[in-house]
Design an enzyme around this catalytic site. Structure first.
Site, PDB file in Angstrom:
ATOM      1  CG  ASP A 368      -2.267   0.663   0.985  1.00  0.00           C
ATOM      2  OD1 ASP A 368      -2.291   1.891   1.143  1.00  0.00           O
ATOM      3  OD2 ASP A 368      -3.265   0.003   0.626  1.00  0.00           O
ATOM      4  CE  LYS A 478      -6.341   0.744  -1.022  1.00  0.00           C
ATOM      5  NZ  LYS A 478      -5.945   0.433   0.370  1.00  0.00           N
ATOM      6  CD1 TRP A 479      -7.378   5.662  -9.116  1.00  0.00           C
ATOM      7  CD2 TRP A 479      -5.921   4.900 -10.630  1.00  0.00           C
ATOM      8  NE1 TRP A 479      -7.136   6.672 -10.014  1.00  0.00           N
ATOM      9  CE2 TRP A 479      -6.246   6.234 -10.956  1.00  0.00           C
ATOM     10  CE3 TRP A 479      -5.023   4.208 -11.452  1.00  0.00           C
ATOM     11  CZ2 TRP A 479      -5.710   6.893 -12.060  1.00  0.00           C
ATOM     12  CZ3 TRP A 479      -4.493   4.871 -12.556  1.00  0.00           C
ATOM     13  CH2 TRP A 479      -4.832   6.198 -12.845  1.00  0.00           C
ATOM     14  CG  ASP A 480      -6.525   5.677  -2.030  1.00  0.00           C
ATOM     15  OD1 ASP A 480      -7.663   6.149  -2.025  1.00  0.00           O
ATOM     16  OD2 ASP A 480      -5.961   5.232  -1.011  1.00  0.00           O
ATOM     17  CB  CYS A 528      -9.230   2.865  -3.013  1.00  0.00           C
ATOM     18  SG  CYS A 528      -9.081   3.334  -1.285  1.00  0.00           S
ATOM     19  CG  ASP A 550      -9.996   4.256   4.418  1.00  0.00           C
ATOM     20  OD1 ASP A 550      -9.655   3.320   3.671  1.00  0.00           O
ATOM     21  OD2 ASP A 550      -9.570   5.420   4.278  1.00  0.00           O
TER      22      ASP A 550
HETATM   23  C1  GLA Z   1      -6.699   5.694   1.823  1.00  0.00           C
HETATM   24  C2  GLA Z   1      -7.165   4.275   1.580  1.00  0.00           C
HETATM   25  C3  GLA Z   1      -6.509   3.335   2.535  1.00  0.00           C
HETATM   26  C4  GLA Z   1      -5.012   3.432   2.399  1.00  0.00           C
HETATM   27  C5  GLA Z   1      -4.575   4.877   2.605  1.00  0.00           C
HETATM   28  C6  GLA Z   1      -3.119   5.052   2.314  1.00  0.00           C
HETATM   29  O1  GLA Z   1      -7.194   6.195   2.999  1.00  0.00           O
HETATM   30  O2  GLA Z   1      -8.536   4.193   1.651  1.00  0.00           O
HETATM   31  O3  GLA Z   1      -6.936   2.018   2.313  1.00  0.00           O
HETATM   32  O4  GLA Z   1      -4.644   2.988   1.132  1.00  0.00           O
HETATM   33  O5  GLA Z   1      -5.296   5.770   1.777  1.00  0.00           O
HETATM   34  O6  GLA Z   1      -2.700   6.352   2.498  1.00  0.00           O
END
Ligand code: GLA
Length: 768
Positions: A368, A478-480, A528, A550
């Site tokens: 992550d 995982k694309w946040d 995400c 989260d």
């Molecule tokens: C967001 C995501 C989390 C994690 C954090 C990392 O809050 O939802 O799952 O990846 O960022 O900074």
């Protein structure tokens, strides 16, 4: 089937179980007549008659009739400015500043297939035979603006897809100020309720239901993302509608930015329901010859309750929204290091996680946030997508190789739409962010939003992500996206077009995602946005799953996942087993309960698995083996919600049932325990009433050192191995075992048995 009756000027769309009827009235306006359970034909029994009503103005042109007002006509795509005083679907400013339009019927076309929506996510079909589309062309004569209303239906669904394409055929520019994707006026549903999915960060999609009054009930996001706060979905329900009964009119928007959905009950109890781009802070200039395509709306009607609505959305999205290969590819069991380490990891820790994950039978290790730039907190390095050699001296490839050696895949976190003030990217391209001249920049989580309206920024983002994916063996991303838009202004547009910025951002983002999907179709992308801040059908088109929240606490997840499951399929819902005490709530639930709740989604782990005791290790191995056994059922089955959080305060329960109804898995989670409890019965759903099912207890918290039920009471396993009829399980229900302790749970597997096994099963379980 879609038919047009020339004599009555009547369109009739028939899906598997529904009819949608409209006609063209004298003068050329398109009128909505009916949407509901299938009708053989429409003869007008429920047609609202024209009446001369006070304060209902009569539009110019035919018919010059005081009984005709657009304000009292049920419309299909109402325009602003000439007698309809309700909220319009479309409002257009012409070059002289007038904001009046009058869209009248020109022509229609019915054809096979469903066209691809250039640059936007949408429901798709692989073969023309799978769909039928009706296009109705309307025109405003004065400005020359044309609106093509598109309606598509599919052979295997009750959904109706609607969108509008505007083309300026006039000689001067016009500006769209409001352009909803779908709107319609429903008679006879006054007294219905609105159901929608509001929330907050870490509390997404909590189901809310409220009566409709004579006002406009609005559900919207103005944040530049579909948001945690609302979801692009609105349903209107008969007051007695529940999971298994009742009428539901639902709309969902395939879009990830600011949206609006509303229901407005007018003075004569007609309800206008619409969904589309949020007109707030939106406009779009159309020069002569230019076109504008709205996002696509999905409309679903059922009279079989919310459960059926959800199963229809799930089936549609799984088959016609999620892209290949992910629409029917089962997902790997992942472990994510975020809640295990946060920013505090190094190569050794990651390798240890990989070794442990592999030993447990997990299949994908996700690294992550914190692997790039010099990011040891959330205040730096976004934009610098190169590994931090202080943490990873041998680079990402070394971690990916280590995972490969241990037989598991490797995944990586990105937040590509953002830039940190403290980053090389921002130092070199401080002009690449959304910002307004002379205004200080607002920070969110210490970061700025890249200006994705600009092709050069889009190209940078594509290249930044692609170069890592080409260099390192990565099978999951995982694309946040961790903040909302402020200073919504772009240097790439002139002053008068600034209200296009937010939507152009989304189009830019979609171009980026489409390019990456084309380049790496085999990579599993999980969307995400601080958890489930962009859990919408738009993102699902490019990324087949979304991290739901989260908040990883299993009890909180029951509410979040329930709300999510109203619209989105379990296969698309990221859900992980996390540590106790939980990091968001401090709550402690038994491991089996956390597993059961995560198995309602894509299933993974997000805690430090290297610190497990030997007993826990054994348990995890068993859970993983169980999930693998059930995976194809959980992935391809249909969801039935038995007890939902809002109505049954003390327990939540749901089932996944295979399409052929021979296999099912039931999950039951108790919230707070009740002393000396009354008898309770659980009514199963979705089974075949003519089959017998053998019940197997597969997961239980009873083993986890919780106080046991008194020795002389039946325990969890009272029915293990017994055979019951589908009819009795659904109609009479099954007696619910007493669970001692809060947050206890069990998971039962049901397998259809052949008739001759039935007798034996009953005897074996001592239930005769
Ligand atoms: C967001 C995501 C989390 C994690 C954090 C990392 O809050 O939802 O799952 O990846 O960022 O900074």
């Amino acid at each position: 089937m879609i038919v047009f009756d020339e004599t009555r000027k009547l369109f009739h769309l028939k899906t598997r179980h529904t009819s949608y009827v409209m006609d063209i009235v004298d003068g050329g306006w398109l009128r909505h007549l009916y949407w509901g359970a299938t009708l053989e034909d429409w003869h007008g029994a429920a047609c609202m008659p024209m009446m001369d009503r006070s304060f209902a103005a009569n539009p110019a042109g035919t018919p010059q009739d005081r009984r005709f007002s657009l304000d009292t006509t049920a419309q299909e795509y109402p325009a602003h400015g000439n007698s309809d005083m309700r909220e319009p679907a479309v409002r257009v400013a012409s070059a002289d500043g007038a904001r009046i339009s009058d869209l009248r019927f020109i022509s229609y076309r019915i054809g096979k297939g469903k066209s691809h929506m250039e640059g936007l996510p949408s429901i798709y079909v692989n073969e023309d035979d799978e769909a039928e589309t009706l296009d109705i062309l309307l025109r405003d004569d004065l400005t020359g603006l044309e609106a093509n209303l598109s309606y598509s239906i599919l052979g295997d669904s009750d959904a109706i897809m609607r969108s509008v394409r505007f083309t300026n055929r006039g000689k001067e520019s016009v500006t769209l100020e409001q352009a909803m994707s779908a709107s319609l006026d429903l008679g006879g549903i006054a007294g219905f309720e609105a159901l929608y999915l509001p929330g907050a960060w870490s509390r997404e999609r909590h189901v809310e239901r409220s009566p409709l009054g004579h006002y406009r009930h609005v559900v919207e996001s103005r944040r530049g993302a579909s948001s945690h706060q609302e979801n692009p979905f609105l349903a209107l329900l008969a007051p007695d509608t529940d999971e298994t009964h009742g009428q539901v009119y639902a709309m969902s928007l395939i879009y990830s930015g600011s949206f609006q959905a509303f229901a407005e009950v007018d003075q004569f109890d007609v309800t206008r329901m619409a969904i589309g781009l949020n007109p707030f802070d939106f406009s779009w200039e159309l020069a002569p010859g230019e076109a504008f395509q709205t996002p696509e709306a999905v409309l679903l009607y059922t009279d079989e309750g919310l459960g059926q609505m959800s199963r229809s959305f799930h089936a549609l999205f799984r088959k016609h929204l999620l892209r290949e290969p992910w629409c029917d590819t089962e997902r790997p069991i992942l472990v994510n290091n975020w809640e295990a380490t946060y920013f505090n990891f190094d190569e050794e820790k990651l390798c240890h996680l990989i070794d442990t994950a592999s030993d447990f039978g997990m299949e994908l290790m996700v690294l992550d946030d914190g692997w790039f730039g010099h990011r040891n907190g959330d205040d730096s390095s976004l934009g610098d997508w190169v590994e931090d050699r202080a943490k990873l001296p041998h680079g990402l490839a070394c971690i990916a190789d280590h995972a490969k050696e241990r037989g598991i895949q490797f995944g990586l976190w990105f937040e590509p739409e953002m830039v940190s003030r403290d980053s090389r990217l921002y130092r070199e391209h401080s002009d690449w962010v959304l910002s307004a001249p002379g205004r200080p920049l607002t920070e969110g989580r210490g970061q700025y939003v890249l200006d994705l309206t600009r092709p050069c920024v889009q190209d940078y983002v594509i290249e930044a992500v692609a170069s890592v994916l080409k260099r390192v063996s990565i099978s999951y991303v995982k694309w946040d996206m961790n903040r909302h838009m402020t200073e919504v202004y772009t240097a790439s547009l002139p002053a008068r077009r600034q209200k296009e910025t937010a939507h152009r951002y989304m189009l830019g983002l979609y171009r980026v995602l489409e390019s990456l999907h084309e380049m790496f179709p085999e990579v599993l992308f999980e969307s995400c946005s601080g958890g489930g801040g962009r859990f919408d059908p738009g993102m699902l088109y490019y990324m087949p799953q979304t991290w739901a929240s989260d908040d990883s606490d299993a009890v909180e997840r029951l509410a979040i996942q329930y709300g999510t499951s109203l619209v989105y399929p379990p296969q698309a819902m990221g859900a992980h087993v996390s540590a106790v005490p939980n990091h968001q709530t401090g709550r402690c639930e038994p491991m089996a309960t956390r597993v059961l709740v995560a198995m309602a989604g894509t299933f993974g782990y997000e805690l430090d698995i290297t610190t497990f005791s030997e007993e826990e290790r054994q348990e995890v191995r068993e859970h993983i083996a169980l999930f693998k056994e059930l995976r194809s059922l959980l992935f391809s089955g249909e969801l039935y919600r038995l007890l939902v959080p809002e109505h049954h305060g003390d327990a939540v329960s749901w089932m996944m049932v295979s399409k052929d109804k021979t296999h099912a898995f039931l999950s039951y989670v108790q919230l707070l325990a009740t002393p000396n409890p009354p008898h309770r019965f659980l009514h199963l759903q979705g089974l075949d009433p003519h089959r017998q099912y053998r019940l197997f207890e597969r997961l239980t918290t009873a083993a986890e050192h919780f106080p046991q039920v008194p020795a002389n009471w039946p325990d969890h396993s009272f029915a293990d191995g017994a055979v019951f009829g589908g009819d009795e399980l659904m109609r009479a229900g099954i007696w619910l075992p007493v669970l001692m302790g809060d947050y206890q749970s069990f998971g039962w597997e049901l397998k259809a048995v052949e008739a001759d096994e039935f007798q034996e099963g009953q005897e074996g379980a001592g239930l005769r």
